[in-house]
Enzyme design. Structure first.
Site, PDB file in Angstrom:
ATOM      1  N   GLU A 215       0.814  -1.222   0.000  1.00  0.00           N
ATOM      2  CA  GLU A 215       0.000   0.000   0.000  1.00  0.00           C
ATOM      3  C   GLU A 215       0.846   1.270   0.000  1.00  0.00           C
ATOM      4  O   GLU A 215       0.429   2.288  -0.552  1.00  0.00           O
ATOM      5  CB  GLU A 215      -0.942   0.011   1.212  1.00  0.00           C
ATOM      6  CG  GLU A 215      -2.107  -0.962   1.106  1.00  0.00           C
ATOM      7  CD  GLU A 215      -1.817  -2.329   1.680  1.00  0.00           C
ATOM      8  OE1 GLU A 215      -2.760  -3.140   1.793  1.00  0.00           O
ATOM      9  OE2 GLU A 215      -0.631  -2.592   2.020  1.00  0.00           O
TER      10      GLU A 215
ATOM     11  N   PHE B  76     -11.910  -7.965  13.622  1.00  0.00           N
ATOM     12  CA  PHE B  76     -10.780  -8.360  12.782  1.00  0.00           C
ATOM     13  C   PHE B  76     -10.477  -7.272  11.755  1.00  0.00           C
ATOM     14  O   PHE B  76     -11.352  -6.793  11.053  1.00  0.00           O
ATOM     15  CB  PHE B  76     -11.102  -9.679  12.069  1.00  0.00           C
ATOM     16  CG  PHE B  76     -10.026 -10.124  11.109  1.00  0.00           C
ATOM     17  CD1 PHE B  76      -8.787 -10.518  11.585  1.00  0.00           C
ATOM     18  CD2 PHE B  76     -10.260 -10.138   9.746  1.00  0.00           C
ATOM     19  CE1 PHE B  76      -7.787 -10.919  10.704  1.00  0.00           C
ATOM     20  CE2 PHE B  76      -9.268 -10.543   8.855  1.00  0.00           C
ATOM     21  CZ  PHE B  76      -8.029 -10.928   9.340  1.00  0.00           C
ATOM     22  N   GLN B  77      -9.224  -6.864  11.679  1.00  0.00           N
ATOM     23  CA  GLN B  77      -8.728  -5.830  10.765  1.00  0.00           C
ATOM     24  C   GLN B  77      -9.465  -4.502  10.953  1.00  0.00           C
ATOM     25  O   GLN B  77      -9.699  -3.762   9.990  1.00  0.00           O
ATOM     26  CB  GLN B  77      -8.803  -6.292   9.311  1.00  0.00           C
ATOM     27  CG  GLN B  77      -7.808  -7.402   9.001  1.00  0.00           C
ATOM     28  CD  GLN B  77      -7.617  -7.669   7.525  1.00  0.00           C
ATOM     29  OE1 GLN B  77      -8.514  -7.424   6.714  1.00  0.00           O
ATOM     30  NE2 GLN B  77      -6.446  -8.176   7.154  1.00  0.00           N
TER      31      GLN B  77
ATOM     32  N   LYS C 143     -17.889  -1.696   5.494  1.00  0.00           N
ATOM     33  CA  LYS C 143     -18.183  -2.698   4.473  1.00  0.00           C
ATOM     34  C   LYS C 143     -19.679  -2.844   4.235  1.00  0.00           C
ATOM     35  O   LYS C 143     -20.113  -3.060   3.090  1.00  0.00           O
ATOM     36  CB  LYS C 143     -17.577  -4.033   4.880  1.00  0.00           C
ATOM     37  CG  LYS C 143     -17.732  -5.114   3.804  1.00  0.00           C
ATOM     38  CD  LYS C 143     -17.002  -6.396   4.175  1.00  0.00           C
ATOM     39  CE  LYS C 143     -17.139  -7.437   3.075  1.00  0.00           C
ATOM     40  NZ  LYS C 143     -16.400  -8.690   3.408  1.00  0.00           N
TER      41      LYS C 143
ATOM     42  N   MET D 264      23.232  10.630   4.008  1.00  0.00           N
ATOM     43  CA  MET D 264      23.073  11.843   4.794  1.00  0.00           C
ATOM     44  C   MET D 264      23.289  11.575   6.278  1.00  0.00           C
ATOM     45  O   MET D 264      23.848  12.409   6.996  1.00  0.00           O
ATOM     46  CB  MET D 264      21.694  12.469   4.549  1.00  0.00           C
ATOM     47  CG  MET D 264      21.563  13.885   5.081  1.00  0.00           C
ATOM     48  SD  MET D 264      22.703  15.065   4.294  1.00  0.00           S
ATOM     49  CE  MET D 264      21.787  15.463   2.796  1.00  0.00           C
TER      50      MET D 264
END
Length: 571
Positions: free
Chosen positions: A62, A124-125, A174, A483
């Protein structure tokens, strides 16, 4: 579904996901960056039915999706659109959302969420997307009713792309995306509390004009606000009418032609001596679309100490936030410059100032050593500029290679430079190049990355393999976190704690494992013989350029120092 379908064409039975798809079509969206998962399966089912309307780009993480969307937005001047699932899908987007917020990039991000009935139960999630993203978005929504979805989408695109651009998150449970529409919907909206000031106050424009006429040492600072406002032509007209020296921020590169005689280059921590000294010594500083961040100003006590400061910015919160401003102008940069260009042009009495600036440009240029055989990174970036004729879209990660690209790849027009400024996100450069290439398919797109940052998102090589996008990945490989190593050398008595990377993959074999062309270039001869052909080829490529490890970025302003206290300046 056909592209361009409107809400009036909705059939009798529509899910929330179908409403979302129609709303995206109405916004003119044709490119999506997303990764499916459980909470967005209804959305992906609707996208499948509408697959002829969209080019869906499937990243391999993602974070790759959202950085690609940032690159797409910066180059195409259209908002980037991202879809991620709930829980880890949404949290994997957080770095890119914060990056877009810091750099004012218009994104609309759709995250899936667990069903409304189990929100707050640690389902869940499940993750608190609203709580997590509130500090790092311009605005966010959680859809509560199916019928409000088209309006929310319309508002999200409006907010993301107007005023000061930024990311907007729309969190969709959902059960909302799976529900069946049972009543009429509308996308009409009214936001009385959100009315960005676009046109400048005429009195403030007159004050700035009067101050300019009286100034002996004026300088223009151009930021990314000029680019977002598509005001480069107006800036060029203004600067050339009055023959003003102009410097840019890191994100403002390309807003004014870097090769022009009036350009001083980039200002700030690794800016040029002429640019920083002009800011230090000026008596009138005209800031157009820059936010006076700490990497630009250095120690504020020493920033433009003798100057009257005029600040043009569409975000009123930025004016006076860091630097005291005498002439505040809340406005779109294009509108403000148009108003200034409408004033009668007068010849300024600043010949001695311009002579001083020309002397600084002549006597204190950017410099670097040039060993006979080794690849010096500054020289490499000049060669990339030469071989692409300065016309490439250049993306970068963050670190030494980013600063060398900013210094040595001169940009003559906007929307050619894509980098992470405010957040400084390693791993940004390569996926951003994917989005940039999709946003401008006819351009040569070059990702300048370090060997450290590239390894954070190199899984997106699968996208190049799948689509054969002709992105050229130039790895400025010093086998170090460059750096970090430079700061450890200068400020931590050369204690190189975890900054030297002795163990690396074979980047050529890595490229070949993705069926891509891979090259290792070890010498100046390799660069001169092979790089022109690689850049001209219409195939993707990974180019491992082995550069000197202990090369440093100069000039440099150390922490706590002012613009006039640069180190590494060579006459």
């Amino acid at each position: 579904m056909k592209a361009g379908a409107s809400l009036k064409e909705l059939t009798a039975v529509q899910t929330g996901a179908d409403l979302l798809v129609h709303a995206l079509i109405e916004e003119g969206v044709d490119t999506l960056f997303g990764y499916p998962g459980g909470a967005v399966l209804p959305i992906y089912d609707a996208l499948y039915r509408a697959r002829e309307s969209f080019d869906h780009v499937l990243p391999r993480h993602e974070q790759g999706a959202i950085h690609a969307a940032e690159g797409y937005a910066r180059v195409s001047k259209r908002p980037g659109v991202v879809i991620g699932t709930s829980g880890p899908g949404a949290t994997n987007l957080i770095t890119g959302i914060a990056d877009a917020m810091m750099d004012s990039i218009p994104l609309v991000i759709f995250t899936g969420q667990v069903a409304k009935g189990v929100i707050g139960t640690d389902a869940f999630q499940e993750s608190d997307v609203m709580g997590i993203t509130t500090p790092i978005t311009k605005h966010n929504y959680q859809v509560q009713e199916l019928e409000e979805l088209p309006r929310i989408v319309k508002e999200a695109f409006h907010i993301a792309t107007t005023g000061r651009p930024g990311p907007v998150v729309v969190d969709i449970p959902k059960d909302i995306s799976a529900s069946i529409q049972k009543s009429k919907v509308t996308n009409d909206f009214h936001l009385p509390g959100y009315q960005p000031t676009v046109k400048p106050n005429p009195l403030q424009i007159s004050k700035l004009h009067d101050a300019l006429v009286q100034a002996k040492k004026p300088v223009v600072l151009a930021g990314s606000g000029v680019i977002h406002a598509e005001a480069s032509e107006e800036l060029i007209e203004f600067v050339q009418n009055y023959q003003l020296p102009v410097t840019t921020t890191l994100l403002g590169l390309g807003s004014y032609p870097g090769s022009d005689d009036l350009s001083l280059g980039m200002a700030g921590m690794h800016g040029t001596y002429p640019a920083n000294m002009a800011l230090y010594e000026c008596d009138l500083l005209i800031n157009i679309g820059a936010r006076f961040d700490d990497r630009l100003t250095g120690n504020l006590e020493h920033f433009a100490p003798q100057a009257t400061v005029a600040h043009i910015d569409i975000d009123p919160a930025e004016i006076g936030k860091n630097v005291r401003t005498a002439i505040p102008i809340v406005s779109d940069a294009k509108e403000a410059l148009t108003s200034l260009n409408g004033k009668t042009v007068q010849v300024l009495d600043h010949q001695s100032w311009m002579a001083q600036i020309e002397s600084n440009k002549r006597d204190y240029p950017l410099w670097h050593d040039q060993p006979e055989e080794s690849i010096v990174p500054q020289w490499l970036l000049k060669k990339v500029h030469e071989y692409t004729k300065g016309e490439a879209v250049v993306t970068t990660d963050v670190g030494q290679h980013q600063m060398w690209a900013a210094q040595y790849y001169s940009f003559d027009r906007p929307n050619r430079w894509v980098t992470s400024g405010g957040l400084g996100t390693m791993g940004f450069g390569f996926p951003a190049a994917i989005g940039a290439q999709l946003g401008d398919p006819d351009s040569t797109c070059v990702a300048i990355v370090g060997d450290g940052g590239f390894q954070m998102t190199l899984q997106e090589l699968s996208v190049l393999q799948e689509r054969r996008l002709p992105v050229k990945i130039i790895i400025v490989n010093n086998q170090a976190l460059g750096m970090v190593r430079q700061w450890q050398e200068k400020f931590y008595e050369e204690r190189y704690s975890e900054s030297i990377i002795d163990t690396q993959p074979d980047f050529v074999k890595l490229a070949e494992s993705y069926q891509l062309n891979g090259y290792r270039l070890d010498s100046q001869k390799d660069i001169e013989e092979k790089l022109p052909g690689i850049l001209a080829d219409d195939q993707p490529a990974v180019v491992d350029c082995r550069v000197l490890q202990k090369e440093n970025v100069y000039p440099m302003i150390a922490p706590g120092k002012g613009l006039h206290q640069m180190i590494g300046v060579k006459k």
